[in-house]
Write a protein that holds these residues in place. Structure first.
Motif, PDB file in Angstrom:
ATOM      1  N   ARG A  77       0.937  -1.218   0.008  1.00 47.88           N
ATOM      2  CA  ARG A  77       0.039  -0.154  -0.270  1.00 47.88           C
ATOM      3  C   ARG A  77       0.818   1.149   0.073  1.00 47.88           C
ATOM      4  N   LEU A  78       1.849   1.148   0.837  1.00 50.15           N
ATOM      5  CA  LEU A  78       2.738   2.362   1.005  1.00 50.15           C
ATOM      6  C   LEU A  78       3.634   2.650  -0.269  1.00 50.15           C
ATOM      7  N   VAL A  79       4.100   1.397  -0.992  1.00 48.07           N
ATOM      8  CA  VAL A  79       4.994   1.478  -2.123  1.00 48.07           C
ATOM      9  C   VAL A  79       3.977   1.935  -3.167  1.00 48.07           C
ATOM     10  N   LYS A  80       2.716   1.814  -3.185  1.00 43.79           N
ATOM     11  CA  LYS A  80       1.875   2.162  -4.068  1.00 43.79           C
ATOM     12  C   LYS A  80       1.825   3.803  -3.962  1.00 43.79           C
ATOM     13  N   GLN A  81       1.905   4.210  -2.816  1.00 48.94           N
ATOM     14  CA  GLN A  81       1.623   5.647  -2.830  1.00 48.94           C
ATOM     15  C   GLN A  81       2.958   6.291  -3.327  1.00 48.94           C
ATOM     16  N   VAL A  82       4.016   5.725  -3.109  1.00 47.84           N
ATOM     17  CA  VAL A  82       5.399   6.196  -3.563  1.00 47.84           C
ATOM     18  C   VAL A  82       5.213   6.098  -5.035  1.00 47.84           C
ATOM     19  N   ALA A  83       5.028   5.049  -5.584  1.00 46.03           N
ATOM     20  CA  ALA A  83       4.769   4.824  -7.123  1.00 46.03           C
ATOM     21  C   ALA A  83       4.133   5.713  -7.960  1.00 46.03           C
ATOM     22  N   GLU A  84       2.936   6.125  -7.144  1.00 43.95           N
ATOM     23  CA  GLU A  84       1.956   7.034  -7.904  1.00 43.95           C
ATOM     24  C   GLU A  84       2.721   8.412  -7.959  1.00 43.95           C
ATOM     25  N   GLN A  85       3.724   8.864  -7.328  1.00 46.50           N
ATOM     26  CA  GLN A  85       4.311  10.244  -7.202  1.00 46.50           C
ATOM     27  C   GLN A  85       5.842  10.226  -7.796  1.00 46.50           C
ATOM     28  N   VAL A  86       6.292   9.178  -8.384  1.00 43.97           N
ATOM     29  CA  VAL A  86       7.659   9.203  -8.890  1.00 43.97           C
ATOM     30  C   VAL A  86       7.519   8.829 -10.533  1.00 43.97           C
ATOM     31  N   PRO A  87       8.525   9.376 -11.269  1.00 45.55           N
ATOM     32  CA  PRO A  87       8.632   9.057 -12.670  1.00 45.55           C
ATOM     33  C   PRO A  87       9.332   7.699 -13.071  1.00 45.55           C
ATOM     34  N   ILE A  88       9.239   6.663 -12.240  1.00 45.86           N
ATOM     35  CA  ILE A  88       9.800   5.570 -12.483  1.00 45.86           C
ATOM     36  C   ILE A  88       9.061   4.300 -12.157  1.00 45.86           C
ATOM     37  N   THR A  89       9.316   3.297 -12.909  1.00 43.19           N
ATOM     38  CA  THR A  89       8.351   2.095 -12.547  1.00 43.19           C
ATOM     39  C   THR A  89       9.053   1.340 -11.563  1.00 43.19           C
ATOM     40  N   ILE A  90       7.901   0.852 -10.707  1.00 48.76           N
ATOM     41  CA  ILE A  90       8.452  -0.039  -9.617  1.00 48.76           C
ATOM     42  C   ILE A  90       7.681  -1.613  -9.894  1.00 48.76           C
ATOM     43  N   VAL A  91       8.444  -2.653  -9.621  1.00 45.01           N
ATOM     44  CA  VAL A  91       7.879  -3.914 -10.060  1.00 45.01           C
ATOM     45  C   VAL A  91       7.663  -4.543  -8.450  1.00 45.01           C
ATOM     46  N   ALA A  92       6.567  -5.013  -8.037  1.00 37.57           N
ATOM     47  CA  ALA A  92       6.500  -5.556  -6.735  1.00 37.57           C
ATOM     48  C   ALA A  92       6.916  -7.084  -6.789  1.00 37.57           C
ATOM     49  N   SER A  93       7.214  -7.683  -5.633  1.00 37.94           N
ATOM     50  CA  SER A  93       7.424  -9.050  -5.622  1.00 37.94           C
ATOM     51  C   SER A  93       6.792  -9.958  -4.765  1.00 37.94           C
ATOM     52  N   GLY A 132      -3.367 -10.168  -6.842  1.00 29.92           N
ATOM     53  CA  GLY A 132      -2.856  -8.944  -6.733  1.00 29.92           C
ATOM     54  C   GLY A 132      -2.553  -9.059  -5.002  1.00 29.92           C
ATOM     55  N   ILE A 133      -1.729  -8.084  -4.643  1.00 24.13           N
ATOM     56  CA  ILE A 133      -1.242  -8.362  -3.242  1.00 24.13           C
ATOM     57  C   ILE A 133      -2.030  -7.454  -2.226  1.00 24.13           C
ATOM     58  N   ALA A 134      -2.493  -7.942  -1.292  1.00 28.10           N
ATOM     59  CA  ALA A 134      -3.194  -7.344   0.067  1.00 28.10           C
ATOM     60  C   ALA A 134      -4.400  -6.207  -0.264  1.00 28.10           C
ATOM     61  N   GLY A 135      -5.133  -6.457  -1.313  1.00 24.09           N
ATOM     62  CA  GLY A 135      -6.225  -5.941  -1.578  1.00 24.09           C
ATOM     63  C   GLY A 135      -5.901  -4.624  -2.586  1.00 24.09           C
ATOM     64  N   THR A 136      -4.649  -4.626  -2.868  1.00 25.52           N
ATOM     65  CA  THR A 136      -4.196  -3.257  -3.778  1.00 25.52           C
ATOM     66  C   THR A 136      -4.546  -3.478  -5.229  1.00 25.52           C
ATOM     67  N   GLY A 137      -4.676  -4.726  -5.716  1.00 31.65           N
ATOM     68  CA  GLY A 137      -4.925  -4.866  -6.853  1.00 31.65           C
ATOM     69  C   GLY A 137      -3.440  -5.047  -7.749  1.00 31.65           C
ATOM     70  N   VAL A 138      -2.325  -4.885  -6.917  1.00 30.09           N
ATOM     71  CA  VAL A 138      -0.801  -4.565  -7.676  1.00 30.09           C
ATOM     72  C   VAL A 138      -0.369  -6.124  -7.631  1.00 30.09           C
ATOM     73  N   ARG A 139      -0.245  -6.770  -8.804  1.00 32.85           N
ATOM     74  CA  ARG A 139       0.357  -7.904  -9.099  1.00 32.85           C
ATOM     75  C   ARG A 139       1.792  -8.002  -8.790  1.00 32.85           C
ATOM     76  N   ALA A 140       2.333  -9.237  -8.290  1.00 27.61           N
ATOM     77  CA  ALA A 140       3.757  -9.373  -8.091  1.00 27.61           C
ATOM     78  C   ALA A 140       4.389  -9.819  -9.423  1.00 27.61           C
ATOM     79  N   GLY A 141       5.471  -9.117  -9.766  1.00 25.59           N
ATOM     80  CA  GLY A 141       6.214  -9.276 -11.148  1.00 25.59           C
ATOM     81  C   GLY A 141       7.451 -10.262 -10.945  1.00 25.59           C
ATOM     82  N   MET A 142       7.816 -10.558  -9.607  1.00 24.71           N
ATOM     83  CA  MET A 142       8.628 -11.326  -9.516  1.00 24.71           C
ATOM     84  C   MET A 142       8.631 -12.323  -8.226  1.00 24.71           C
ATOM     85  N   LEU A 143       9.370 -13.388  -8.236  1.00 27.42           N
ATOM     86  CA  LEU A 143       9.167 -14.328  -7.048  1.00 27.42           C
ATOM     87  C   LEU A 143      10.593 -14.259  -6.431  1.00 27.42           C
TER      88      LEU A 143
END
Ligand SMILES: [Zn+2]
Length: 324
Positions: A77-93, A132-143
């Motif tokens: 959830r917190l990483v999503k807040q960050v991702a929405e404010q930065v010009p960089i792509t973040i992959v979650a795992s 997706g992770i913890a109800g955020t809808g963010v899907r993991a792109g790496m194990l």
């Protein structure tokens, strides 16, 4: 190429620019924070992360893989807040981080004790990948999992095999934190091979802690990508030696089996911050862009080989198209 899941949603693998394959945003001890005084403050930390990742984008990096899985205080959830404010792509795992045992939660959730006969780890990893992770809808792109100095303890082997099964079902690639000094990458490869994993989809992480070209070449000969992914962690191996190893392997024609990263973070609570700053002054997101790439070029590594390690290998590894 296929589609890579990122914190802001799916993107074409072929659109990914220079990518750092092993970083962290926040590494936290959640139960400690909940119970004792620490310096954790989400607003301040999110603002700091936004500033640092924005600087990193300005330095030319387009994407980072955040390998913070449960066991390291994952909080998407917190990483999503960050991702929405930065010009960089973040992959979650997804995965689990332990060097020895699993939390007791998993003791009674082995296949033999569960109605469906499926390990709870498999279920959780696949949930993160498909729902997706913890109800955020963010899907993991790496194990991700870890085999450190204690080796293949029962808990570690259980996670590693669950990661392998989730990979085979989903096509999502794998990074394993390894302990190069005990050559644990070779144990990882043996188990993953037993599980039918194509080692070309596997990054043997922290290989750059080693300067043993014979070991590193063996990992690559077996098909894996090696993670030269702790630039700045001088206590395990100084930058000059890490650069020398990458340069020699590039000379040997192996740029297409290496990725570069720092394993750095915006918040890391395992040690007092002053101690970390004193012991590892170059352990931050900008070290590769500012110091390592110029040093590699000076050693005769070509611009094309740097693009291979930062762009082409990450695209190939992250592309979840599965051969199984
Ligand atoms: Zn890491």
């Amino acid at each position: 190429m296929g589609t890579v899941e990122t914190v802001r949603g799916p993107v074409d693998a072929s659109s990914l620019g220079p990518t750092l394959m092993h970083e962290h945003v926040f590494v936290r001890s959640l139960e400690i924070e909940q119970n004792w005084p620490t310096d954790w403050d989400p607003e301040t930390k999110v603002a700091q992360a936004v500033a640092r990742l924005t600087e990193l984008a300005e330095a030319g990096i387009a994407a980072v893989v955040d390998l913070t899985v449960p066991g390291l205080g994952r909080d998407v959830r917190l990483v999503k807040q960050v991702a929405e404010q930065v010009p960089i792509t973040i992959v979650a795992s997804t995965g689990y981080y332990t060097y020895d045992t699993l939390p007791h939660f998993f003791d009674g959730r082995i296949p033999a004790l569960r109605a469906g006969g499926v390990d709870a780890l498999d279920e959780f990893f696949l949930h993160d990948i498909t729902e997706g992770i913890a109800g955020t809808g963010v899907r993991a792109g790496m194990l991700k999992c870890a085999v450190d100095e204690p080796g293949l303890t029962p808990g570690v082997e259980r996670v590693l095999r669950a990661v392998a099964r989730a990979h085979r079902q989903s096509g999502v690639p794998v990074t394993v934190h390894t302990h190069a000094a005990s050559r644990s990458g070779l144990d990882v490869q043996r188990v993953l091979r037993e599980e039918g994993v194509d080692l070309g989809r596997v990054v043997i992480g922290h290989s750059g802690d080693s300067t043993d070209l014979e070991y590193l070449t063996a990992l690559m000969d077996a098909g894996s990508v090696i993670g030269m992914d702790r630039f700045g962690v001088d206590v395990y191996c100084p930058t000059a030696d890490r650069v020398d190893t990458v340069a020699r392997l590039c000379q040997a024609g192996r740029a297409d089996q290496m990725v570069l990263s720092h394993d750095a973070s915006c918040h890391f609570d395992w040690y007092e911050p002053e101690l970390v700053a004193a012991a590892t002054p170059n352990w931050h997101y900008l070290h590769i862009s500012r110091d390592v790439i110029p040093a590699l070029l000076e050693r005769g590594v070509t611009e094309q080989q740097i693009a291979t390690m930062l762009v082409h290998v990450p695209r190939r590894v992250l592309d979840p198209v599965t051969p199984y």
